[in-house]
Design an enzyme around this catalytic site. Structure first.
Site, PDB file in Angstrom:
ATOM      1  N   LYS A  34      35.429  18.607  -1.369  1.00  0.00           N
ATOM      2  CA  LYS A  34      36.157  17.592  -2.136  1.00  0.00           C
ATOM      3  C   LYS A  34      36.260  16.294  -1.340  1.00  0.00           C
ATOM      4  CE  LYS A  34      38.868  21.003  -4.664  1.00  0.00           C
ATOM      5  NZ  LYS A  34      40.183  21.636  -4.821  1.00  0.00           N
ATOM      6  N   HIS A  81      48.897  29.406   5.430  1.00  0.00           N
ATOM      7  CA  HIS A  81      49.043  30.443   4.422  1.00  0.00           C
ATOM      8  C   HIS A  81      50.475  30.947   4.396  1.00  0.00           C
ATOM      9  CE1 HIS A  81      49.246  33.653   7.419  1.00  0.00           C
ATOM     10  NE2 HIS A  81      48.312  32.975   8.051  1.00  0.00           N
TER      11      HIS A  81
END
Length: 117
Positions: free
Chosen positions: A62, A104
């Site tokens: 991206k 995470h």
């Protein structure tokens, strides 16, 4: 100067389901050196590692402005730790000018990539 920014988040359950079906997903996402790191991890850390690398590679694509496709494939992207643990991005074997951060929780993994010119 910032050339691109990318961000991605993925649910650990989704990665777990893909990984449990077969090792094809893992082998498509991770490089040979990343697989060596993955194999050394305890079982509870393996999905976090795989999901984090997946998110980081999506974020990198991206930031490049290409997305994952013919000009930027998973196997071209590698994230390896420095001795300190800091992740470093490589594309086609060369170090990328920029930064990657991987995190995470118990349910998701996320990554951000900032590319420099």
């Amino acid at each position: 100067m910032i050339a691109g920014i990318g961000l991605d988040i993925v649910e650990l359950d989704r990665i777990t389901k893909l990984d449990e079906r077969s090792d094809k997903f893992r082998l498509r996402i991770l490089s040979t050196r990343e697989i060596l790191l993955y194999d050394m991890l305890p079982p509870h850390r393996k999905i976090e590692f795989l999901a984090g690398r997946f998110a980081a590679k999506e974020a990198f694509a991206k930031a490049r402005g290409t997305g994952i496709g013919k000009d930027c494939r998973f196997e071209q992207i590698e994230i390896l730790p420095e001795p300190s643990g800091k992740p470093v991005l490589y594309f086609d074997g060369g170090e990328v000018a920029g930064f990657v951060s991987i995190t995470h929780t118990r349910t998701v993994a996320a990554a951000q990539v900032v590319l420099e010119k």
